[in-house]
Write a protein that holds these residues in place. Structure first.
Motif, mmCIF file in Angstrom:
data_model
loop_
_atom_site.group_PDB
_atom_site.id
_atom_site.type_symbol
_atom_site.label_atom_id
_atom_site.label_comp_id
_atom_site.label_asym_id
_atom_site.label_seq_id
_atom_site.Cartn_x
_atom_site.Cartn_y
_atom_site.Cartn_z
ATOM 1 N N ALA A 1 0.834 -1.209 0.000
ATOM 2 C CA ALA A 1 0.000 0.000 0.000
ATOM 3 C C ALA A 1 0.864 1.252 0.000
ATOM 4 O O ALA A 1 0.538 2.240 -0.666
ATOM 5 C CB ALA A 1 -0.939 -0.007 1.201
ATOM 6 N N ALA A 2 1.999 1.206 0.730
ATOM 7 C CA ALA A 2 2.891 2.369 0.744
ATOM 8 C C ALA A 2 3.467 2.609 -0.644
ATOM 9 O O ALA A 2 3.505 3.748 -1.128
ATOM 10 C CB ALA A 2 4.008 2.159 1.760
ATOM 11 N N GLY A 3 3.889 1.508 -1.306
ATOM 12 C CA GLY A 3 4.392 1.641 -2.676
ATOM 13 C C GLY A 3 3.312 2.172 -3.597
ATOM 14 O O GLY A 3 3.569 3.035 -4.445
ATOM 15 N N ALA A 4 2.108 1.656 -3.410
ATOM 16 C CA ALA A 4 0.995 2.071 -4.261
ATOM 17 C C ALA A 4 0.671 3.542 -4.058
ATOM 18 O O ALA A 4 0.334 4.258 -5.002
ATOM 19 C CB ALA A 4 -0.235 1.213 -3.959
ATOM 20 N N LEU A 5 0.798 3.989 -2.817
ATOM 21 C CA LEU A 5 0.470 5.383 -2.515
ATOM 22 C C LEU A 5 1.412 6.346 -3.229
ATOM 23 O O LEU A 5 1.000 7.389 -3.738
ATOM 24 C CB LEU A 5 0.553 5.588 -0.998
ATOM 25 C CG LEU A 5 -0.303 6.678 -0.385
ATOM 26 C CD1 LEU A 5 -1.739 6.520 -0.810
ATOM 27 C CD2 LEU A 5 -0.184 6.637 1.117
ATOM 28 N N LYS A 6 2.699 5.945 -3.273
ATOM 29 C CA LYS A 6 3.678 6.814 -3.943
ATOM 30 C C LYS A 6 3.345 6.963 -5.424
ATOM 31 O O LYS A 6 3.586 8.000 -6.027
ATOM 32 C CB LYS A 6 5.078 6.236 -3.773
ATOM 33 C CG LYS A 6 5.637 6.509 -2.398
ATOM 34 C CD LYS A 6 7.040 5.944 -2.266
ATOM 35 C CE LYS A 6 7.488 6.018 -0.821
ATOM 36 N NZ LYS A 6 8.568 5.061 -0.535
ATOM 37 N N VAL A 7 2.823 5.872 -6.017
ATOM 38 C CA VAL A 7 2.412 5.945 -7.420
ATOM 39 C C VAL A 7 1.079 6.673 -7.526
ATOM 40 O O VAL A 7 0.890 7.547 -8.368
ATOM 41 C CB VAL A 7 2.262 4.533 -8.012
ATOM 42 C CG1 VAL A 7 1.818 4.613 -9.448
ATOM 43 C CG2 VAL A 7 3.550 3.770 -7.885
ATOM 44 N N GLY A 8 0.167 6.304 -6.631
ATOM 45 C CA GLY A 8 -1.212 6.781 -6.737
ATOM 46 C C GLY A 8 -1.351 8.288 -6.637
ATOM 47 O O GLY A 8 -2.184 8.873 -7.337
ATOM 48 N N ILE A 9 -0.531 8.932 -5.790
ATOM 49 C CA ILE A 9 -0.719 10.377 -5.635
ATOM 50 C C ILE A 9 -0.292 11.139 -6.887
ATOM 51 O O ILE A 9 -0.639 12.300 -7.045
ATOM 52 C CB ILE A 9 0.021 10.939 -4.396
ATOM 53 C CG1 ILE A 9 1.475 10.526 -4.426
ATOM 54 C CG2 ILE A 9 -0.647 10.493 -3.106
ATOM 55 C CD1 ILE A 9 2.277 11.196 -3.329
ATOM 56 N N ASN A 10 0.431 10.458 -7.781
ATOM 57 C CA ASN A 10 0.793 11.128 -9.024
ATOM 58 C C ASN A 10 -0.282 11.015 -10.090
ATOM 59 O O ASN A 10 -0.167 11.617 -11.152
ATOM 60 C CB ASN A 10 2.101 10.554 -9.575
ATOM 61 C CG ASN A 10 3.263 10.878 -8.681
ATOM 62 O OD1 ASN A 10 3.324 11.977 -8.142
ATOM 63 N ND2 ASN A 10 4.152 9.934 -8.483
ATOM 64 N N GLY A 11 -1.281 10.165 -9.801
ATOM 65 C CA GLY A 11 -2.447 10.031 -10.690
ATOM 66 C C GLY A 11 -2.104 9.999 -12.121
ATOM 67 O O GLY A 11 -2.572 10.537 -13.027
#
Lengths: 226, 245
Positions: free
Chosen positions: A216-226
């Protein structure tokens, strides 16, 4: 600088108090859970024998959908006001902060659903042997739903119409938990031991607890860049 | 050795070298699939119990093999792209998703068509069928996610994470569905009773499987090449490629 422990518990407390100040949002998944349980007898049959046969599966499926409904809020509001980006930028390890957010989120969404489930058991005339495994199973199962769901929620946080996509992403991953959860209840009703199935659920919960915060932490770093 | 590794990661080098493989792969897959199909459909002996309907196995089994293998190709490419930051691996992953989804759909569809004459129904909740359906949902999730990001780079990263989470889950899903099936359905309908095939039936199947593998690699390369051109559209070598000589 705050200590690791301070950041972890501080974040949990902060999320809990934010949730308590938006009480309406807290109740939505619960009412959803109740309404689904009301629709089942209306849609299928009010006959208690037929309801009892379906009760374990229906309660589990409604619990799954209710937690899914609440997943959107896990990161969405924090993303909108910018505090999520601050969390990502903070010097504390992100997986720990994500875990804190997941725990707080589970306490206000998954756990109330667990507490409400006996009421649904009564409404759907679940045989009395099924109540204990239902409660135990849902405690373990909803924790997996929240942990795995956090990965999906993190990936879709910045997307328009992310919530439909979120359900598409995480629902297939919920299959094993649903199978183990319903069969634990079913086995108890049939008079068989359900310890082994419960152990599998606990193993699933423990394993997800170990792995999901990092994903989830890895995903968050990607996700906030949308 | 590292130079080779580095070169492999360069989209330009990949584009040039894969272009040389394409005709050979195309030839191999056409020859193998045509041979296997004609052999299997016309010359292999009829099944004692299922008659001619068993011949759909020559499409069904290779497609199912690759549907599952395709997910691991996709996840492995995603992991390589994430760990070593190799752009090319990201492109392979994006290219593998629709291909795998199509093969999973073919496997499910041929299975349903095969089920009608054999079991008398298009769909049963058999463990393997259910697992394939869940696999299709996993593929669809990845395709949907890859279309919803604004940049191709973050889309690839997101898909890689989802694919890896899915990879960890796939064995668990398979085991749990298997167990669910034995719990709910005592074997009323058995999948093909004879596990060992007659060699005359098996040989064309082997040819078809090889043919499908070649075809898979061919389409994967073509998809990846398209992805390379789309992503590298601003570089000089792609512009040169687009110029008429």
């Amino acid at each position: 600088m705050t200590t690791l422990k301070g950041a972890f518990f501080g974040l949990i407390l902060r999320d809990l108090s934010v949730a308590l100040r938006h009480r309406g949002d807290l109740l939505n998944p619960l009412f959803f859970f109740l309404i689904v349980a009301t629709l089942v007898p209306l849609g299928i049959s009010p006959e208690s024998a037929r309801l009892a046969a379906m009760a374990p599966g229906m309660i589990w499926i409604s619990a799954l959908l209710a937690t899914l409904l609440a997943l959107d809020d896990l990161f969405q509001a924090d993303f909108a006001d910018g505090s999520l980006v601050q969390l990502v930028l903070s010097p504390q390890p992100l997986w720990l902060l994500v875990l804190a957010k997941i725990i707080a989120h589970w306490l206000v969404t998954g756990f109330p659903v667990v507490l409400f489930s006996p009421l649904l058991g009564l409404m759907l005339s679940l045989p009395k042997e099924g109540f204990l495994p239902l409660l135990l199973g849902l405690v373990l199962g909803t924790s997996v739903f929240s942990l795995l769901g956090a990965v999906g929620a993190a990936l879709t946080v910045a997307l328009h119409k992310g919530s439909a996509l979120l359900s598409l992403l995480v629902m297939p991953l919920y299959v094993p938990v649903l199978i183990f959860g319903t069969s634990a209840v079913q086995r108890a009703i049939d008079g068989m031991s359900y310890g082994g199935v419960m152990a599998l659920l606990a193993a699933a919960s423990g394993f997800t607890l170990l792995v999901a915060p990092f994903a989830a932490a890895g995903a968050l770093k990607v996700g906030i860049n949308g | 050795m590292w130079q080779w590794f580095h070169k492999l990661g360069s989209p330009r080098w990949f584009y040039q070298i894969s272009g040389k493989f394409l005709p050979w792969l195309a030839l191999a897959s056409v020859v193998l699939i045509v041979t296997g199909a004609v052999w299997g459909l016309a010359f292999a002996p009829e099944d004692a119990r299922q008659g001619n309907s068993f011949r759909i196995i020559y499409i069904h089994v290779p497609a199912s093999f690759l549907a599952l293998a395709g997910y691991y190709v996709m996840a492995a490419a995603g992991a390589v792209g994430m760990i070593w930051k190799i752009k090319l691996a990201d492109m392979v992953m994006v290219a593998a998703a629709p291909l795998g989804a199509a093969l999973t759909f073919i496997a499910l569809f041929t299975g349903a068509v095969w089920g009608k004459p054999t079991w008398g129904t298009y769909w049963i909740w058999d463990a393997r069928i259910t697992s394939m359906l869940v696999l299709l949902f996993l593929y669809i999730g990845i395709i949907a996610l890859s279309h919803s990001f604004s940049t191709r780079e973050s889309s690839a990263r997101a898909c890689a994470i989802l694919a890896l989470v899915g990879t960890v889950n796939i064995p668990i899903i398979y085991k749990s569905v298997d167990w669910w099936h034995t719990l709910h359905q005592p074997a009323t309908i058995k999948l093909s009773g004879a596990p060992s095939m007659h060699p005359d039936m098996f040989k064309p199947l082997l040819v078809m499987i090889l043919g499908f593998y070649c075809f898979y690699v061919l389409v994967l390369l073509l998809n990846t090449r398209t992805e390379v051109l789309l992503r590298e559209g601003r570089t000089n070598w792609v512009k040169d490629l687009a110029q008429p000589k």
